[in-house]
Design a protein around this motif. Structure first.
Motif, PDB file in Angstrom:
ATOM      1  N   ILE A 170       0.831  -1.203   0.000  1.00 51.26           N
ATOM      2  CA  ILE A 170       0.000   0.000   0.000  1.00 51.26           C
ATOM      3  C   ILE A 170       0.867   1.255   0.000  1.00 51.26           C
ATOM      4  N   LEU A 171       1.842   1.304   0.914  1.00 52.86           N
ATOM      5  CA  LEU A 171       2.659   2.511   1.055  1.00 52.86           C
ATOM      6  C   LEU A 171       3.502   2.785  -0.181  1.00 52.86           C
ATOM      7  N   ILE A 172       4.137   1.736  -0.710  1.00 50.73           N
ATOM      8  CA  ILE A 172       4.993   1.925  -1.893  1.00 50.73           C
ATOM      9  C   ILE A 172       4.161   2.378  -3.082  1.00 50.73           C
ATOM     10  N   THR A 173       3.044   1.708  -3.319  1.00 53.13           N
ATOM     11  CA  THR A 173       2.209   2.072  -4.464  1.00 53.13           C
ATOM     12  C   THR A 173       1.712   3.498  -4.342  1.00 53.13           C
ATOM     13  N   VAL A 174       1.299   3.899  -3.135  1.00 49.77           N
ATOM     14  CA  VAL A 174       0.808   5.263  -2.931  1.00 49.77           C
ATOM     15  C   VAL A 174       1.921   6.281  -3.153  1.00 49.77           C
ATOM     16  N   LEU A 175       3.089   6.053  -2.577  1.00 47.27           N
ATOM     17  CA  LEU A 175       4.190   7.011  -2.697  1.00 47.27           C
ATOM     18  C   LEU A 175       4.683   7.134  -4.138  1.00 47.27           C
ATOM     19  N   ILE A 176       4.827   6.003  -4.811  1.00 40.27           N
ATOM     20  CA  ILE A 176       5.277   6.046  -6.203  1.00 40.27           C
ATOM     21  C   ILE A 176       4.206   6.696  -7.079  1.00 40.27           C
ATOM     22  N   SER A 177       2.947   6.428  -6.760  1.00 39.41           N
ATOM     23  CA  SER A 177       1.854   7.068  -7.496  1.00 39.41           C
ATOM     24  C   SER A 177       1.910   8.587  -7.329  1.00 39.41           C
ATOM     25  N   LEU A 178       2.210   9.050  -6.119  1.00 40.75           N
ATOM     26  CA  LEU A 178       2.352  10.489  -5.887  1.00 40.75           C
ATOM     27  C   LEU A 178       3.515  11.056  -6.697  1.00 40.75           C
ATOM     28  N   GLY A 179       4.605  10.283  -6.788  1.00 46.75           N
ATOM     29  CA  GLY A 179       5.725  10.716  -7.616  1.00 46.75           C
ATOM     30  C   GLY A 179       5.337  10.796  -9.080  1.00 46.75           C
ATOM     31  N   GLY A 180       4.546   9.823  -9.535  1.00 47.60           N
ATOM     32  CA  GLY A 180       4.114   9.822 -10.932  1.00 47.60           C
ATOM     33  C   GLY A 180       3.197  10.977 -11.258  1.00 47.60           C
ATOM     34  N   THR A 181       2.275  11.293 -10.348  1.00 45.09           N
ATOM     35  CA  THR A 181       1.299  12.342 -10.621  1.00 45.09           C
ATOM     36  C   THR A 181       1.899  13.737 -10.515  1.00 45.09           C
ATOM     37  N   MET A 185       7.324  10.371 -12.204  1.00 42.60           N
ATOM     38  CA  MET A 185       8.332   9.439 -11.717  1.00 42.60           C
ATOM     39  C   MET A 185       8.217   8.098 -12.438  1.00 42.60           C
ATOM     40  N   CYS A 186       9.259   7.722 -13.145  1.00 42.65           N
ATOM     41  CA  CYS A 186       9.251   6.467 -13.900  1.00 42.65           C
ATOM     42  C   CYS A 186      10.651   5.875 -13.926  1.00 42.65           C
ATOM     43  N   GLU A 187      11.524   6.469 -14.750  1.00 41.22           N
ATOM     44  CA  GLU A 187      12.901   5.969 -14.826  1.00 41.22           C
ATOM     45  C   GLU A 187      13.601   6.023 -13.478  1.00 41.22           C
ATOM     46  N   GLU A 188      13.200   6.994 -12.639  1.00 38.00           N
ATOM     47  CA  GLU A 188      13.839   7.145 -11.331  1.00 38.00           C
ATOM     48  C   GLU A 188      13.583   5.943 -10.421  1.00 38.00           C
ATOM     49  N   THR A 189      12.602   5.105 -10.760  1.00 37.96           N
ATOM     50  CA  THR A 189      12.258   3.968  -9.902  1.00 37.96           C
ATOM     51  C   THR A 189      13.166   2.764 -10.111  1.00 37.96           C
ATOM     52  N   VAL A 190      13.984   2.781 -11.155  1.00 39.66           N
ATOM     53  CA  VAL A 190      14.798   1.597 -11.473  1.00 39.66           C
ATOM     54  C   VAL A 190      15.658   1.177 -10.277  1.00 39.66           C
ATOM     55  N   ALA A 191      16.223   2.140  -9.567  1.00 43.58           N
ATOM     56  CA  ALA A 191      17.097   1.813  -8.432  1.00 43.58           C
ATOM     57  C   ALA A 191      16.338   1.205  -7.263  1.00 43.58           C
ATOM     58  N   LEU A 216       3.281  -0.400 -11.273  1.00 41.41           N
ATOM     59  CA  LEU A 216       1.877  -0.009 -11.388  1.00 41.41           C
ATOM     60  C   LEU A 216       1.621   1.315 -10.677  1.00 41.41           C
ATOM     61  N   GLY A 217       2.317   1.540  -9.548  1.00 41.47           N
ATOM     62  CA  GLY A 217       2.187   2.821  -8.859  1.00 41.47           C
ATOM     63  C   GLY A 217       2.635   3.970  -9.739  1.00 41.47           C
ATOM     64  N   SER A 218       3.789   3.799 -10.386  1.00 41.02           N
ATOM     65  CA  SER A 218       4.295   4.829 -11.293  1.00 41.02           C
ATOM     66  C   SER A 218       3.347   5.050 -12.459  1.00 41.02           C
ATOM     67  N   SER A 219       2.822   3.953 -13.019  1.00 50.38           N
ATOM     68  CA  SER A 219       1.974   4.045 -14.207  1.00 50.38           C
ATOM     69  C   SER A 219       0.634   4.710 -13.908  1.00 50.38           C
ATOM     70  N   ILE A 220       0.005   4.347 -12.788  1.00 48.16           N
ATOM     71  CA  ILE A 220      -1.284   4.957 -12.474  1.00 48.16           C
ATOM     72  C   ILE A 220      -1.101   6.415 -12.082  1.00 48.16           C
ATOM     73  N   GLY A 221       0.046   6.741 -11.463  1.00 46.57           N
ATOM     74  CA  GLY A 221       0.320   8.135 -11.119  1.00 46.57           C
ATOM     75  C   GLY A 221       0.459   9.010 -12.345  1.00 46.57           C
TER      76      GLY A 221
END
Length: 511
Positions: A170-181, A185-191, A216-221
């Motif tokens: 839940i936390l990772i998906t939400v935080l990455i989604s916030l980065g995406g929106t 945030m996309c390429e930055e997630t590789v690490a 999926l978090g990055s993509s939906i964001g």
């Protein structure tokens, strides 16, 4: 050695066929557009633009003559322009818009090789404000990534949720989604994959759960972008409206879409924990265990890291306030991020040399994104100079004649799904398509932000699976085949299509 042996045997190694890059696709479209100006119909609409200095509407006819009208709702009604007067007066619509019914056929102006080359140059000139903003944002992101702050934040989350890894999903998906929106945030997630995958595998999940939580978090964001400079801001600028138009529906979609993705990942993860044999990537387990299931070195989330993470997201809050309340645009936004980057470098105690070098490196990573904006804009330059843009708009207006607003919004969504496959760059697709697509909303009585939403939903939906995006890079990290990922994600794709159509209909009903 193996390659040498193959060559000695006289059998050349086969090269994998790859889909052309966004640059190549745009170059091909540019060439087709230039050739098309020799054969396609040509014409122009009369254009209306609000002149703040005179408080009048300036109307430019196809022959170049200019007349003025009072800047009031009666003038807009007389011209059958559906946009609200306030959008002109507050600067939300800041580019000329075509006047319905004013189209006139005019003599063609074919574009040749020289025109194509100059269009590339002028396209970059036309997007220089966007490009500079992208460079500054890239420099700031370099400080954030180089410091290890993102990885430290993920590591802290993993320690807090140990034993309750579903909370980590839940936390990772939400935080990455916030980065995406907020900043795409996309390429930055590789690490991050090397950090989160061991956590999930040790907890009894498979690596696909870790991949999905991040990807999926990055993509939906990014699909439900709210203030993302690389999609909604650039697209709105190209459409001639303020990017905060439609903000409410998109933030609602972000919340619902993120919840859908979280539940989808948790459902699959629970299934794998109960029965590991149901894992879709069972054949990759040995490789993943060997490569990832060792103690990974994760930076500690220090007070300094907490401060710069808070500062980073606060910068976006200030940007939104500036745009909404202070009428900021790219100049002010670029200045804001430049100052924020300098403050971040100071907090990180970087030397002057380190600050400059890292900033330049981060800006350099964004050269491709910035140039794509210019190349995409060059196609519009060719079509405009070739007097084809308005002719295309006139033709498309005929297609939607009598079409209901709901059917129009849904049609736009599926058009952008197709375009999103061929042009994976959100900024490139925005600059290329919006000058043509956005005015079509005027013809059916819809505000242009509906087209912006359809563009983001369409390309965002394709972003979950398109092989021209980041997904193949991510799958290669864990030796997972693309077909396995497709088997995992395709049911979600059906849900997202229904979700997108539903929210577009809600937006049409509420505007």
């Amino acid at each position: 050695m193996e390659e040498k042996n193959v060559m000695e045997q006289g059998t050349p190694a086969k090269k994998k066929r790859q889909f052309p890059s966004a640059f190549t696709v745009l170059f091909i479209i540019l060439i087709i557009a230039a050739i098309g100006t020799n054969f396609m119909p040509t014409g122009a609409y009369s254009k209306l633009l609000y002149n703040a200095d005179t408080n009048k509407f300036d109307i430019t006819a196809p022959d170049g003559s200019i007349n003025s009208m009072d800047a009031d709702q009666q003038s807009l009604d007389t011209l059958h322009i559906k946009a609200k007067l306030d959008l002109f007066l507050d600067g939300s619509i800041n580019k000329p818009i075509g006047i319905p019914g004013s189209y006139e056929a005019i003599e063609p102006n074919p574009q040749g090789f020289t025109d194509g080359v100059l269009a590339l140059v002028n396209g970059v000139y036309d997007t220089i404000d966007i490009s500079l903003f992208i460079f500054v944002l890239g420099g700031m992101l370099a400080y954030l990534n180089k410091s290890g702050a993102f990885a430290a934040g993920m590591g802290a989350l993993s320690r807090v949720t140990r034993g309750k890894e579903y909370i980590l999903i839940i936390l990772i998906t939400v935080l990455i989604s916030l980065g995406g929106t907020t900043f795409g945030m996309c390429e930055e997630t590789v690490a991050l994959y090397a950090v989160v995958i061991p956590i999930f595998v040790i907890a009894g999940y498979d690596a696909l759960v870790g991949i999905a939580a991040v990807y999926l978090g990055s993509s939906i964001g990014t699909m439900c972008s709210t203030v993302n400079p690389f999609s909604v801001v650039i697209a709105s600028n190209a459409a001639g409206i303020n990017f905060m138009e439609g903000f409410g529906i998109r933030i609602s979609a972000l919340v619902v879409g993120t919840i859908i993705c979280i539940l989808y990942v948790i459902r699959y993860g629970n299934m794998v924990r109960k029965n590991p044999e149901k894992s879709l990537i069972l054949e990759s387990k040995a490789y993943i265990d060997e490569k990832y299931c060792s103690e990974a070195e994760v930076p500690v989330l220090t007070l300094r890291f907490k401060i710069i993470l808070a500062q980073f997201f606060l910068t976006f809050v200030v940007m939104v306030y500036g745009v909404v309340k202070l009428q900021w645009w790219f100049g002010e936004m670029t200045g804001l991020f430049l100052v924020s980057a300098i403050i971040m470098g100071i907090i990180l105690r970087m030397s002057e040399t380190e600050m400059v070098n890292e900033f330049l490196a981060g800006a350099g990573d964004m050269i491709g994104v910035a140039l794509i904006c210019g190349v995409a804009r060059s196609i519009n330059v060719i079509l405009e100079n070739g007097l084809v843009s308005d002719a295309l708009l006139n033709t498309m207006s005929g297609w939607i004649n009598g079409m209901s607003p709901y059917a129009f919004a849904i049609m736009m969504y599926f058009i952008y799904i197709i375009l999103g496959f061929f042009i994976n760059s959100s900024s490139g697709l925005a600059v290329l398509s919006m000058p043509i697509m956005a005015p079509l909303a005027d013809a059916v009585g819809l505000p242009r932000e509906v087209v912006i939403t359809a563009y983001m939903f369409g390309q965002g939906t394709m972003g979950f699976i398109t092989p021209t995006g980041l997904v193949l890079v991510v799958l290669q990290l864990v030796h997972v085949n693309y077909d396995k990922y497709l088997k995992f994600v395709m049911p979600l794709m059906g849900i997202l299509v229904a979700f997108s159509i539903a929210f577009l209909c809600i937006e049409v009903a509420t505007v």
